[in-house]
Design a protein around this motif. Structure first.
Motif, PDB file in Angstrom:
ATOM      1  N   ILE A  64       0.910  -1.156   0.024  1.00 18.00           N
ATOM      2  CA  ILE A  64      -0.003  -0.026  -0.152  1.00 18.00           C
ATOM      3  C   ILE A  64       0.870   1.228  -0.037  1.00 18.00           C
ATOM      4  O   ILE A  64       0.314   2.399  -0.096  1.00 18.00           O
ATOM      5  CB  ILE A  64      -0.895   0.219   1.201  1.00 18.00           C
ATOM      6  CG1 ILE A  64      -0.154  -0.006   2.380  1.00 18.00           C
ATOM      7  CG2 ILE A  64      -1.750  -1.172   1.162  1.00 18.00           C
ATOM      8  CD1 ILE A  64      -1.127   0.140   3.695  1.00 18.00           C
ATOM      9  N   THR A  95       1.726   5.864   5.136  1.00 19.51           N
ATOM     10  CA  THR A  95       0.342   5.775   4.965  1.00 19.51           C
ATOM     11  C   THR A  95      -0.025   5.908   6.599  1.00 19.51           C
ATOM     12  O   THR A  95       0.891   6.052   7.633  1.00 19.51           O
ATOM     13  CB  THR A  95      -0.142   4.673   4.476  1.00 19.51           C
ATOM     14  OG1 THR A  95       0.099   3.377   5.397  1.00 19.51           O
ATOM     15  CG2 THR A  95       0.307   4.226   3.079  1.00 19.51           C
ATOM     16  N   VAL A  96      -1.342   5.890   7.021  1.00 24.50           N
ATOM     17  CA  VAL A  96      -1.602   5.664   8.571  1.00 24.50           C
ATOM     18  C   VAL A  96      -1.670   4.423   9.074  1.00 24.50           C
ATOM     19  O   VAL A  96      -1.866   4.219  10.103  1.00 24.50           O
ATOM     20  CB  VAL A  96      -2.881   6.014   8.542  1.00 24.50           C
ATOM     21  CG1 VAL A  96      -3.239   7.726   8.398  1.00 24.50           C
ATOM     22  CG2 VAL A  96      -3.992   5.356   7.883  1.00 24.50           C
ATOM     23  N   HIS A  97      -1.153   3.415   8.378  1.00 25.21           N
ATOM     24  CA  HIS A  97      -1.239   2.009   8.566  1.00 25.21           C
ATOM     25  C   HIS A  97       0.042   1.290   9.040  1.00 25.21           C
ATOM     26  O   HIS A  97       0.018   0.298   9.480  1.00 25.21           O
ATOM     27  CB  HIS A  97      -1.668   1.275   7.372  1.00 25.21           C
ATOM     28  CG  HIS A  97      -3.129   1.534   6.969  1.00 25.21           C
ATOM     29  ND1 HIS A  97      -4.240   1.131   7.477  1.00 25.21           N
ATOM     30  CD2 HIS A  97      -3.271   2.384   5.893  1.00 25.21           C
ATOM     31  CE1 HIS A  97      -5.220   1.692   7.038  1.00 25.21           C
ATOM     32  NE2 HIS A  97      -4.749   2.184   5.747  1.00 25.21           N
ATOM     33  N   HIS A 105      -4.784   5.114  14.579  1.00 32.78           N
ATOM     34  CA  HIS A 105      -5.678   5.699  13.655  1.00 32.78           C
ATOM     35  C   HIS A 105      -7.045   5.413  13.549  1.00 32.78           C
ATOM     36  O   HIS A 105      -7.237   4.232  14.293  1.00 32.78           O
ATOM     37  CB  HIS A 105      -5.426   5.387  12.041  1.00 32.78           C
ATOM     38  CG  HIS A 105      -5.573   4.117  11.509  1.00 32.78           C
ATOM     39  ND1 HIS A 105      -6.614   3.387  10.952  1.00 32.78           N
ATOM     40  CD2 HIS A 105      -4.608   3.006  11.658  1.00 32.78           C
ATOM     41  CE1 HIS A 105      -6.409   2.149  10.853  1.00 32.78           C
ATOM     42  NE2 HIS A 105      -5.325   1.880  11.237  1.00 32.78           N
ATOM     43  N   ARG A 137     -13.826   0.626   7.668  1.00 32.60           N
ATOM     44  CA  ARG A 137     -12.786   1.305   6.822  1.00 32.60           C
ATOM     45  C   ARG A 137     -12.023   2.124   7.614  1.00 32.60           C
ATOM     46  O   ARG A 137     -12.493   2.838   8.490  1.00 32.60           O
ATOM     47  CB  ARG A 137     -13.382   1.829   5.430  1.00 32.60           C
ATOM     48  CG  ARG A 137     -13.947   0.619   4.551  1.00 32.60           C
ATOM     49  CD  ARG A 137     -14.252   1.423   3.339  1.00 32.60           C
ATOM     50  NE  ARG A 137     -15.027   0.451   2.336  1.00 32.60           N
ATOM     51  CZ  ARG A 137     -14.430  -0.354   1.390  1.00 32.60           C
ATOM     52  NH1 ARG A 137     -13.035  -0.101   1.310  1.00 32.60           N
ATOM     53  NH2 ARG A 137     -15.277  -0.992   0.558  1.00 32.60           N
ATOM     54  N   ALA A 138     -10.664   2.399   7.017  1.00 30.57           N
ATOM     55  CA  ALA A 138      -9.932   3.511   7.680  1.00 30.57           C
ATOM     56  C   ALA A 138     -10.352   4.885   6.827  1.00 30.57           C
ATOM     57  O   ALA A 138     -10.953   4.788   5.780  1.00 30.57           O
ATOM     58  CB  ALA A 138      -8.363   3.057   7.317  1.00 30.57           C
ATOM     59  N   GLU A 139      -9.764   5.853   7.389  1.00 29.26           N
ATOM     60  CA  GLU A 139     -10.148   7.216   6.519  1.00 29.26           C
ATOM     61  C   GLU A 139      -9.749   7.254   4.955  1.00 29.26           C
ATOM     62  O   GLU A 139     -10.312   7.973   4.199  1.00 29.26           O
ATOM     63  CB  GLU A 139      -9.340   8.298   7.248  1.00 29.26           C
ATOM     64  CG  GLU A 139     -10.040   8.762   8.761  1.00 29.26           C
ATOM     65  CD  GLU A 139      -9.250   9.782   9.343  1.00 29.26           C
ATOM     66  OE1 GLU A 139      -8.022   9.903   9.247  1.00 29.26           O
ATOM     67  OE2 GLU A 139      -9.880  10.418  10.028  1.00 29.26           O
ATOM     68  N   ASP A 140      -8.620   6.212   4.930  1.00 23.93           N
ATOM     69  CA  ASP A 140      -8.445   6.444   3.281  1.00 23.93           C
ATOM     70  C   ASP A 140      -8.950   5.353   2.571  1.00 23.93           C
ATOM     71  O   ASP A 140      -8.441   5.288   1.448  1.00 23.93           O
ATOM     72  CB  ASP A 140      -6.776   6.228   3.224  1.00 23.93           C
ATOM     73  CG  ASP A 140      -6.265   4.831   4.193  1.00 23.93           C
ATOM     74  OD1 ASP A 140      -7.177   4.222   4.574  1.00 23.93           O
ATOM     75  OD2 ASP A 140      -4.879   4.721   3.937  1.00 23.93           O
ATOM     76  N   GLY A 141      -9.907   4.744   2.981  1.00 20.71           N
ATOM     77  CA  GLY A 141     -10.759   3.691   2.322  1.00 20.71           C
ATOM     78  C   GLY A 141     -10.118   2.470   2.486  1.00 20.71           C
ATOM     79  O   GLY A 141     -10.850   1.400   1.966  1.00 20.71           O
ATOM     80  N   ILE A 142      -9.012   2.110   3.247  1.00 24.14           N
ATOM     81  CA  ILE A 142      -8.427   0.719   3.087  1.00 24.14           C
ATOM     82  C   ILE A 142      -9.415  -0.100   4.115  1.00 24.14           C
ATOM     83  O   ILE A 142      -9.845   0.306   5.135  1.00 24.14           O
ATOM     84  CB  ILE A 142      -7.197   0.611   3.871  1.00 24.14           C
ATOM     85  CG1 ILE A 142      -5.916   1.539   3.149  1.00 24.14           C
ATOM     86  CG2 ILE A 142      -6.667  -0.762   4.314  1.00 24.14           C
ATOM     87  CD1 ILE A 142      -5.686   0.461   1.905  1.00 24.14           C
ATOM     88  N   GLU A 180     -10.622  -2.391   6.622  1.00 18.86           N
ATOM     89  CA  GLU A 180      -9.983  -2.785   7.938  1.00 18.86           C
ATOM     90  C   GLU A 180     -10.784  -3.736   8.784  1.00 18.86           C
ATOM     91  O   GLU A 180     -10.342  -4.343   9.863  1.00 18.86           O
ATOM     92  CB  GLU A 180     -10.412  -1.462   9.110  1.00 18.86           C
ATOM     93  CG  GLU A 180      -9.537  -0.545   8.531  1.00 18.86           C
ATOM     94  CD  GLU A 180      -7.820  -0.641   9.173  1.00 18.86           C
ATOM     95  OE1 GLU A 180      -7.805  -1.469  10.010  1.00 18.86           O
ATOM     96  OE2 GLU A 180      -6.961  -0.273   8.433  1.00 18.86           O
TER      97      GLU A 180
END
Length: 542
Positions: free
Chosen positions: A148, A152-154, A166, A207-212, A214
């Protein structure tokens, strides 16, 4: 999808204890010892939460399973697949396209996928964490984004060994939404891959804020849930972990009731009641595993809980001291073979391990064991709870720094120091060393090491063995440069007032005198720590 409500703190009767198969690969190939330590720490956190929720845990190492996949779920009420390294893209029909992939073990992939497939076929509730969630998606025909990307936030590092926090948004009406009461969640993550195509029969439920993606859940009545984040991270809210595990256990308990035949009801209750309590080893180690006891058999006499058997309470995993992540997997290690020596000299044919959570172990509430050995430092406070043998291993405090750092016993007070909360090193630093700057407290060994690597502290101080194990996985980036001798050590525990206490103490003394313990240290600890702890220079205390 069905909306199931779970309570955070159930109070089940003993006859409703559920048996949970936990599978994970804690020693994936080609990864650092540091990352392996993170995996061990996270698995211990997950297992402790399951036990708090009345789950009886049965752990299987996916890379070297002790049972076949098609029978592993026999007698089990639920399946937990832990996080770990990357899944081989061949599992979802793709070549390896990302050069950041790590720890791939095709055998572990096949074993865990087979367990998930069997859980679906048997209607056994299944929970997957991080890698476990990705395998659930693969099982249903989905695939993954192999990388990814950084920043990122991950993830905090390329190998995902540093967790980041996050927010995630839960899908209303989902099982996770019901478990967490419809509230927003802040989670801990460390992953560089993610779900791409969602598998057939799965619903995205977070989902996370970026659409991933979760979280995913199986549609229909079968309880199969996967979360991409790490609720078992010790820095995550423990209440959130317990809520998830409670929902998982509750699903297992409901399934158990539904599948219990009426004419077997009372017999099943009796069996479950017998199985309630601390987990004994799944079997006796024949001839004490790989240990080769010395000394005269039957030269000492012990009164034991079970005939011809020495039951040893401990806390797993504890590599080097016990080589194996579950009682049945342990075949050697310094402390395991020391216990084998005691059993042999007492003329006892069998050795069993009783695996406990640390808080249960150190509180003195556990029953049904003969001796306890888990790298336990002897302190005055603990002597009020247990009887201790003389020290079998020196529990000194090691000082670790980044390679190239110039630091000495004389300059240590002026440095920024990191310590482990609850460790004897934190008390020593505050009350004896008395540094100019208040030491930084960390909740776990990996957090403390990460802070040192990031330059947040100049040195870390903890048990010499602990800092040695941390440095062995950093490829020379961290070095242990000195240690302070303390009037402490690791001792063998016997229950307070036990008639065995004097005998065990004498046995430890004999093993020190005849060189047995020195041999065990050379055989099991030096390879683990990368150096003999006794070779670290001793500094004069301030």
């Amino acid at each position: 999808m069905p909306n199931t409500t779970f309570s955070a703190k159930p109070s089940p009767p003993e006859n409703e204890v559920v048996h949970i198969l936990v599978v994970g690969s804690l020693t994936p190939p080609d990864v650092s010892d540091y990352l392996k330590g993170v995996l061990r720490e996270f698995s211990d956190s997950a297992l402790s939460s399951l036990r708090r929720g009345s789950g009886e845990v049965h752990f299987v190492e996916a890379s070297a399973p002790d049972r076949a996949a098609d029978v592993a779920l026999d007698g089990m009420d639920a399946l937990l697949v832990l996080g770990g390294a990357d899944a081989d893209p061949a599992c979802y029909g793709q070549p390896r396209e990302a050069d950041t992939m790590y720890g791939i073990n095709a055998d572990a992939d096949r074993f865990e996928l087979a367990l998930l497939r069997d859980a679906a076929a048997r209607d056994v509730p299944a929970l997957g964490i991080c890698r476990g969630m990705q395998l659930i998606n693969i099982l249903h025909g989905g695939d993954l984004v192999q990388e990814i990307g950084p920043g990122t936030v991950h993830n905090g590092t390329a190998d995902n060994s540093i967790m980041v926090s996050h927010p995630v948004t839960l899908e209303p009406g989902s099982r996770l939404d019901a478990i967490y009461g419809g509230r927003a969640l802040s989670v801990r993550s460390g992953h560089h891959q993610a779900v791409a195509r969602v598998g057939e029969g799965l619903a995205v439920t977070a989902r996370a804020e970026d659409g991933i993606v979760e979280a995913v859940e199986a549609e229909g009545s079968h309880w199969m849930v996967g979360v991409q984040w790490h609720p078992e991270d010790p820095k995550a809210p423990s209440a959130d972990l317990d809520l998830l595990m409670t929902g998982f256990i509750d699903a297992a308990r409901q399934r158990k009731r539904a599948h219990m035949k009426p004419n077997l009801f009372f017999g099943a209750l009796a069996l479950a009641a017998l199985l309630a309590g601390p987990a004994l080893a799944d079997g006796v180690a024949p001839n004490y595993g790989n240990c080769a006891p010395t000394g005269e058999a039957g030269s000492i006499s012990l009164s034991t809980v079970e005939p011809d058997t020495l039951i040893v309470a401990t806390v797993l995993p504890n590599p080097g001291w016990y080589n194996g992540v579950s009682p049945v997997a342990v075949q050697d290690g310094y402390e395991y073979c020391m216990a084998a020596q005691i059993a042999h000299r007492a003329g006892l044919a069998n050795l069993k391990l009783m695996n406990l959570a640390w808080d249960q172990y150190i509180s003195g509430t556990a029953k049904g064991y003969d001796i306890a050995i888990a790298s336990t430092t002897i302190t005055d406070a603990r002597k009020q709870v247990f009887d201790f043998s003389r020290p079998y291993f020196g529990s000194n405090l090691g000082v670790a720094v980044k390679a190239g750092t110039e630091l000495s016993a004389q300059t240590l007070r002026s440095k920024r120091i990191g310590v482990l909360q609850g460790n004897m090193g934190s008390d020593w630093v505050v009350n004896t060393l008395k540094p100019e700057t208040q030491p930084a407290l960390y909740q776990s060994q990996p957090d403390m090491v990460t802070a040192l690597m990031a330059g947040q502290v100049d040195a870390i101080i903890s048990d010499t063995t602990l800092v040695l194990s941390a440095t062995s996985g950093t490829n020379g980036a961290i070095k242990v440069i000195g240690q302070f001798e303390l009037n402490h050590g690791y001792g063998v525990i016997t229950p307070k007032g036990s008639e065995n206490s004097t005998v065990v103490d004498a046995a430890v003394g004999a093993m020190i005198e005849d060189g047995t313990l020195a041999d065990l240290s050379s055989r099991y600890l030096t390879p683990m720590f990368g150096a003999d702890p006794n070779s670290i220079p001793v500094w004069q205390q301030p």
